[in-house]
Design an enzyme around this catalytic site. Structure first.
Site, PDB file in Angstrom:
ATOM      1  CB  ALA A 240      -0.927  -0.009   1.215  1.00 38.11           C
TER       2      ALA A 240
ATOM      3  NE  ARG B  11       8.874   1.665  -0.505  1.00 34.27           N
ATOM      4  CZ  ARG B  11       8.721   1.960  -1.793  1.00 34.27           C
ATOM      5  NH1 ARG B  11       9.456   2.908  -2.334  1.00 34.27           N
ATOM      6  NH2 ARG B  11       7.837   1.326  -2.533  1.00 34.27           N
TER       7      ARG B  11
ATOM      8  CB  SER C 148       0.846  -9.445 -14.232  1.00 33.11           C
ATOM      9  OG  SER C 148       1.367  -8.844 -15.402  1.00 33.11           O
TER      10      SER C 148
ATOM     11  CE1 TYR D 109       5.925  -9.300 -11.953  1.00 34.69           C
ATOM     12  CE2 TYR D 109       5.338  -9.114 -14.272  1.00 34.69           C
ATOM     13  CZ  TYR D 109       5.088  -8.813 -12.943  1.00 34.69           C
ATOM     14  OH  TYR D 109       4.005  -8.047 -12.597  1.00 34.69           O
TER      15      TYR D 109
ATOM     16  CB  THR E  39       3.114   1.867 -10.441  1.00 33.13           C
ATOM     17  OG1 THR E  39       3.812   0.750 -10.994  1.00 33.13           O
ATOM     18  CG2 THR E  39       1.624   1.711 -10.700  1.00 33.13           C
ATOM     19  CD  GLU E  40       7.463   4.322  -6.117  1.00 32.31           C
ATOM     20  OE1 GLU E  40       8.120   3.450  -5.498  1.00 32.31           O
ATOM     21  OE2 GLU E  40       6.983   5.323  -5.567  1.00 32.31           O
TER      22      GLU E  40
HETATM   23  N1  LIG Z   1       2.743  -1.605 -12.959  1.00 35.90           N
HETATM   24  C1  LIG Z   1       2.463  -2.541 -13.830  1.00 35.90           C
HETATM   25  O1  LIG Z   1       2.646  -2.366 -15.058  1.00 35.90           O
HETATM   26  C2  LIG Z   1       1.864  -3.838 -13.366  1.00 35.90           C
HETATM   27  C3  LIG Z   1       1.239  -4.655 -14.308  1.00 35.90           C
HETATM   28  C4  LIG Z   1       0.685  -5.865 -13.907  1.00 35.90           C
HETATM   29  C5  LIG Z   1       0.750  -6.235 -12.592  1.00 35.90           C
HETATM   30  N2  LIG Z   1       1.373  -5.440 -11.681  1.00 35.90           N
HETATM   31  C6  LIG Z   1       1.419  -5.914 -10.284  1.00 35.90           C
HETATM   32  O2  LIG Z   1       0.817  -4.946  -9.466  1.00 35.90           O
HETATM   33  C7  LIG Z   1       1.302  -5.086  -8.135  1.00 35.90           C
HETATM   34  C8  LIG Z   1       1.650  -3.720  -7.581  1.00 35.90           C
HETATM   35  O3  LIG Z   1       2.715  -3.171  -8.337  1.00 35.90           O
HETATM   36  P1  LIG Z   1       2.792  -1.632  -8.732  1.00 35.90           P
HETATM   37  O4  LIG Z   1       2.724  -1.552 -10.208  1.00 35.90           O
HETATM   38  O5  LIG Z   1       1.833  -0.843  -7.927  1.00 35.90           O
HETATM   39  O6  LIG Z   1       4.338  -1.319  -8.352  1.00 35.90           O
HETATM   40  P2  LIG Z   1       4.980  -0.389  -7.210  1.00 35.90           P
HETATM   41  O7  LIG Z   1       4.547   1.005  -7.387  1.00 35.90           O
HETATM   42  O8  LIG Z   1       6.440  -0.687  -7.262  1.00 35.90           O
HETATM   43  O9  LIG Z   1       4.355  -0.972  -5.862  1.00 35.90           O
HETATM   44  C9  LIG Z   1       4.714  -2.240  -5.357  1.00 35.90           C
HETATM   45  C10 LIG Z   1       4.268  -2.357  -3.913  1.00 35.90           C
HETATM   46  O10 LIG Z   1       4.603  -3.673  -3.438  1.00 35.90           O
HETATM   47  C11 LIG Z   1       5.243  -3.522  -2.189  1.00 35.90           C
HETATM   48  N3  LIG Z   1       6.174  -4.620  -1.924  1.00 35.90           N
HETATM   49  C12 LIG Z   1       7.157  -5.077  -2.729  1.00 35.90           C
HETATM   50  N4  LIG Z   1       7.839  -6.058  -2.099  1.00 35.90           N
HETATM   51  C13 LIG Z   1       7.274  -6.195  -0.877  1.00 35.90           C
HETATM   52  C14 LIG Z   1       7.528  -7.027   0.235  1.00 35.90           C
HETATM   53  N5  LIG Z   1       8.512  -7.946   0.228  1.00 35.90           N
HETATM   54  N6  LIG Z   1       6.751  -6.907   1.336  1.00 35.90           N
HETATM   55  C15 LIG Z   1       5.752  -6.017   1.358  1.00 35.90           C
HETATM   56  N7  LIG Z   1       5.445  -5.195   0.343  1.00 35.90           N
HETATM   57  C16 LIG Z   1       6.214  -5.292  -0.760  1.00 35.90           C
HETATM   58  C17 LIG Z   1       5.956  -2.180  -2.241  1.00 35.90           C
HETATM   59  O11 LIG Z   1       6.098  -1.654  -0.919  1.00 35.90           O
HETATM   60  P3  LIG Z   1       7.472  -1.532  -0.112  1.00 35.90           P
HETATM   61  O12 LIG Z   1       8.587  -1.426  -1.124  1.00 35.90           O
HETATM   62  O13 LIG Z   1       7.267  -0.277   0.689  1.00 35.90           O
HETATM   63  O14 LIG Z   1       7.512  -2.758   0.729  1.00 35.90           O
HETATM   64  C18 LIG Z   1       4.948  -1.350  -3.003  1.00 35.90           C
HETATM   65  O15 LIG Z   1       3.990  -0.803  -2.139  1.00 35.90           O
HETATM   66  C19 LIG Z   1       2.483  -6.063  -8.214  1.00 35.90           C
HETATM   67  O16 LIG Z   1       2.062  -7.337  -7.770  1.00 35.90           O
HETATM   68  C20 LIG Z   1       2.809  -6.085  -9.702  1.00 35.90           C
HETATM   69  O17 LIG Z   1       3.415  -7.285 -10.084  1.00 35.90           O
HETATM   70  C21 LIG Z   1       1.921  -4.241 -12.036  1.00 35.90           C
END
Ligand SMILES: NC(=O)c1ccc[n+]([C@@H]2O[C@H](COP(=O)([O-])OP(=O)(O)OC[C@H]3O[C@@H](n4cnc5c(N)ncnc54)[C@H](OP(=O)(O)O)[C@@H]3O)[C@@H](O)[C@H]2O)c1
Length: 257
Positions: free
Chosen positions: A14, A39, A144, A157, A192-193
């Site tokens: 979150a 974080r 995804s 991945y 996103t990040e």
């Molecule tokens: N962005 C895309 O294009 C995309 C597409 C398809 C699917 N997704 C999926 O969407 C989900 C969210 O990703 P996002 O795009 O929002 O990326 P993001 O902005 O990098 O956010 C990822 C989140 O996951 C948390 N996280 C990562 N490792 C963690 C851990 N070991 N324990 C707890 N929290 C953890 C991070 O928090 P902390 O670092 O603070 O722990 C952060 O809040 C992921 O599952 C990703 O695979 C993303």
């Protein structure tokens, strides 16, 4: 009355991106937000805004989902007013690298497998028993499109997200008859990040992923998650694939430049 008035919604990951957008979307629906990430200070900084949007309460939990004991300690023994988790958005995840499999980094593989597969399982294992006992709840996994179609350099991945799809289907089968609903939301490209994390902080390379096209915003995905969780109790949305209009598959992206 808002759709999630006083109901407890747990979002993992979150602190950024889709998870942070889900927190805002459920805040608007009056939820009590249990928000987890490593974080945690980012979540704490966001809490006043979430309250302003309508969240009844916000509880920030510092959590690394890879550590099962930590997940159990943080989520398995909550104060009574937070115990009855109604919606779980199991979203924490990441990609690392884009190397060919035969040249890949073991560290990157382990981090993805430990977070995207084992971390997701850890949270389900601690949270879902309460839902099953109460015979109520919605589990939304964030998968995804990568779990449905491999792409060059996506190898591990993609494998972790294919695992999320299979785990989602298995969980739905195992919970049949309990009233607990299980969904996966499988987005395409979302700004996103995510890409910055994939490329270990290389912002220029991350930016190039979205060059000449309009990706989804995290809020677009959060809207779908809230929609899934707010269907009537007899309706189970099993899976939703959400793509930008500029994307047709994992490898077909329309770019204007
Ligand atoms: N962005 C895309 O294009 C995309 C597409 C398809 C699917 N997704 C999926 O969407 C989900 C969210 O990703 P996002 O795009 O929002 O990326 P993001 O902005 O990098 O956010 C990822 C989140 O996951 C948390 N996280 C990562 N490792 C963690 C851990 N070991 N324990 C707890 N929290 C953890 C991070 O928090 P902390 O670092 O603070 O722990 C952060 O809040 C992921 O599952 C990703 O695979 C993303």
């Amino acid at each position: 009355m808002a759709a999630f008035d006083d109901r407890v919604v747990l979002v993992t990951g979150a602190s950024s991106g889709i998870g942070a957008a889900c927190a805002r979307a459920f805040a608007r629906e009056g939820a009590r937000l249990l928000l987890a990430a490593r974080r945690v200070e980012r979540i704490r900084a966001e809490a006043p805004r979430l309250s302003g949007l309508g969240a009844r309460d916000v509880r920030a939990v510092r959590l690394d989902t890879r550590d099962y004991d930590a997940v159990r300690a943080a989520l398995g023994d909550l104060p009574a007013e937070w115990e009855e988790i109604d919606v779980l958005v199991n979203n924490a995840g990441l990609s690392r690298g884009l190397a060919s499999l035969h040249e890949g980094s073991l560290d990157d593989w382990n981090e993805m497998i430990d977070t995207n597969v084992k971390g997701l399982l850890h949270v389900d294992r601690v949270v879902v028993p309460g839902m099953a006992a109460r015979r109520r709840g919605t589990v939304v996994h964030v998968g995804s499109i990568a779990g449905r179609q491999a792409y060059p350099g996506g190898n591990v991945y993609c494998g972790t997200k294919a695992a999320v799809k299979a785990i989602t289907d298995g969980l739905r089968i195992d919970l049949l008859g309990t009233g607990v609903r299980v969904a996966t939301v499988d987005p395409g490209m979302v700004r996103t990040e995510f890409s910055e994390v994939r490329f270990h902080g290389d912002r220029e390379r991350a930016d190039s992923v979205y060059r000449g096209m309009t990706p989804l915003a995290a809020d677009d995905v959060a809207e779908v998650v809230v929609w899934i969780a707010s269907r009537p109790a007899h309706v189970q949305i099993a899976e939703v694939v959400v793509l930008p209009a500029d994307q047709a598959s994992a490898t077909h992206v329309h770019r204007r430049t």
